[in-house]
Design an enzyme around this catalytic site. Structure first.
Site, PDB file in Angstrom:
ATOM      1  N   TYR A 119       0.861  -1.186   0.000  1.00  0.00           N
ATOM      2  CA  TYR A 119       0.000   0.000   0.000  1.00  0.00           C
ATOM      3  C   TYR A 119       0.891   1.228   0.000  1.00  0.00           C
ATOM      4  O   TYR A 119       1.870   1.297   0.757  1.00  0.00           O
ATOM      5  CB  TYR A 119      -0.891   0.006   1.251  1.00  0.00           C
ATOM      6  CG  TYR A 119      -1.733   1.255   1.373  1.00  0.00           C
ATOM      7  CD1 TYR A 119      -3.006   1.306   0.828  1.00  0.00           C
ATOM      8  CD2 TYR A 119      -1.230   2.392   2.011  1.00  0.00           C
ATOM      9  CE1 TYR A 119      -3.773   2.465   0.915  1.00  0.00           C
ATOM     10  CE2 TYR A 119      -1.989   3.556   2.090  1.00  0.00           C
ATOM     11  CZ  TYR A 119      -3.252   3.579   1.553  1.00  0.00           C
ATOM     12  OH  TYR A 119      -4.006   4.718   1.634  1.00  0.00           O
ATOM     13  N   GLU A 207      -3.493   7.546  -4.193  1.00  0.00           N
ATOM     14  CA  GLU A 207      -3.459   6.268  -3.468  1.00  0.00           C
ATOM     15  C   GLU A 207      -3.199   5.134  -4.450  1.00  0.00           C
ATOM     16  O   GLU A 207      -3.937   4.979  -5.433  1.00  0.00           O
ATOM     17  CB  GLU A 207      -4.787   6.040  -2.749  1.00  0.00           C
ATOM     18  CG  GLU A 207      -4.782   4.772  -1.905  1.00  0.00           C
ATOM     19  CD  GLU A 207      -6.107   4.533  -1.207  1.00  0.00           C
ATOM     20  OE1 GLU A 207      -7.129   4.364  -1.903  1.00  0.00           O
ATOM     21  OE2 GLU A 207      -6.127   4.518   0.032  1.00  0.00           O
TER      22      GLU A 207
END
Ligand code: GDP
Ligand code: MN
Length: 398
Positions: A119, A207
């Site tokens: 992530y 993101e």
């Protein structure tokens, strides 16, 4: 302002960042051509909607056990079949709400072999007063759950805007992801490129979940969610060109045309207020008295009669609105202008729900006299507390 994944990946590509090859399509026939062009042997068919959680999402009215909004496909026929099923269908994910979003476009991408999923995100961090990277080895899954259950697995790397991105930031990111050797070098270069892109395009959020390590040991951005600072869009016509109005709330688009700060909410009381602070206080006090606001609306300091009329029309066009509260403190804004705007709007669109008006400040007596003399069924209020109680009572009584 948000954009689609395929657009975000084009922006990343512009900055030389590693993304898979892909083609955005609007029809199953185009999906076939795209699949042949990409060559396979594995493809991923990805729904393009402005919401995450697509992989684990479900299509409305799909048979039990049907696949989600991101589908790995192993033949051209399978790509076409998936495209047929997904295009025009409504995808429901944790981020779309129960009504879901219609899928009008797919991104056909070459499939990547995934050795590890990470992530990585970047945001404007108020705490450090700059851009911060947030990284975790726990990629590909719900990052909120990771933050809740195992907060120690989330690492924040703030970047001082005075120095910009330094080599040590890149090293810290690589280390947090457990990468060494050539992969660590890739992570450092990736961080530098992402930081450059983030600043150059005035992003507010980026993101990448997942950022993957492929079977060949290459880092690739497999998903991308990108949002831009609305106040900087004037200097990015290219970014503005990526706007997809069909993904936005129609009332919010209309409001932005009139330069109104409007956000649609779920409740029943429509609010017209001037000043963000007063608007927040108005939402709070409506909740305090047991109802929910239908919107946040700041008409601004120097609103004209036309702007007030436009605002009123947007509020009354919302079928959830069961009552309206106009709460204005006239400073720069004059109460008589608000009063005239409200009356013009009511005359234009009618008034089917109770309306409470609280005016205070410049030209307040003139404003109140205009409302009184209009012959409209307006409930006057003296202060914020009084106004909130009156509109809540009116909505509950109706
Ligand atoms: P999201 O569910 O909306 O966040 O969509 P993503 O783009 O993140 O895709 C969901 C999941 O699909 C990812 O976490 C991956 O596990 C999987 N996925 C996406 N692209 C590929 C690919 O190229 N190969 C493989 N094997 N899996 C993929
Ligand atoms: Mn994702």
């Amino acid at each position: 302002m948000n954009i689609h994944e395929y657009q975000a990946k084009a922006v990343l590509r512009e900055f030389g960042l590693p993304v898979s090859r892909g083609v955005a399509v609007l029809a199953a026939s185009e999906a076939e051509a795209a699949a042949r062009e990409l060559g396979g042997p594995v493809w991923v068919v990805k729904s393009q909607i402005h919401a995450g959680g697509r992989g684990k999402g479900t299509f409305q009215d799909a048979p039990a056990g049907a696949k989600g909004g991101v589908r790995v496909s192993r033949s051209v026929e399978e790509v076409v079949q998936n495209a047929r099923e997904m295009l025009g269908a409504t995808l429901v994910t944790v981020q779309t709400g129960p009504s879901g979003r219609q899928v009008n476009r797919l991104y056909i991408e070459e499939g990547a072999q995934i050795a590890a999923e990470f992530y990585l995100s970047m945001l404007v961090d108020r705490e450090s007063g700059g851009v911060a990277f947030v990284v975790s080895t726990e990629g590909g899954m719900d990052i909120e759950a990771v933050a809740h259950d195992t907060p120690e697995k989330i690492h924040t790397v703030p970047v001082d805007p005075a120095t910009g991105l330094m080599p040590h930031h890149g090293r810290a990111i690589a280390k947090a992801l457990g990468l060494t050797g050539p992969q660590a070098k890739q992570a450092e270069a990736l961080a530098a490129g992402l930081y450059r892109a983030f600043l150059a395009k005035d992003m507010s959020l980026l993101e990448i979940n997942p950022l993957v390590l492929t079977g060949e040991g290459r880092l690739v951005c497999l998903d991308a969610k990108m949002a831009f600072d609305a106040n900087a869009l004037y200097r990015h016509p290219d970014v503005l060109g990526l706007r997809d109005e069909s993904e936005e709330d129609a009332k919010e688009i209309e409001a932005s045309k009139h330069d109104l700060a409007y956000i649609a909410l779920e409740g029943t009381i429509g609010c017209m207020v001037n000043g963000a602070g007063l608007a927040m206080a108005t939402l709070d006090i409506i909740k305090l008295y047991g109802e929910e606001p239908a919107n946040f609306l700041d008409v601004g300091g120097g609103a004209s009669e036309e702007k007030v009329t436009a605002a009123f029309k947007i509020i009354t066009a919302d079928p959830n609105v069961k009552g309206i509260l106009v709460n204005i403190f006239g400073g720069i804004m004059k109460c008589d202008v608000i009063a005239r705007g409200v009356i013009a709007a009511v005359k234009a669109v009618g008034l089917a729900v109770p309306l409470v008006v609280r005016l205070e400040g410049t030209n307040v007596e003139e404003g109140k006299a205009i409302i009184r003399g209009s012959g409209l069924n307006v409930i006057p209020a003296d202060d914020l507390d009084d106004a909130a109680q009156k509109i809540v009572a009116a909505v509950k009584g109706a």
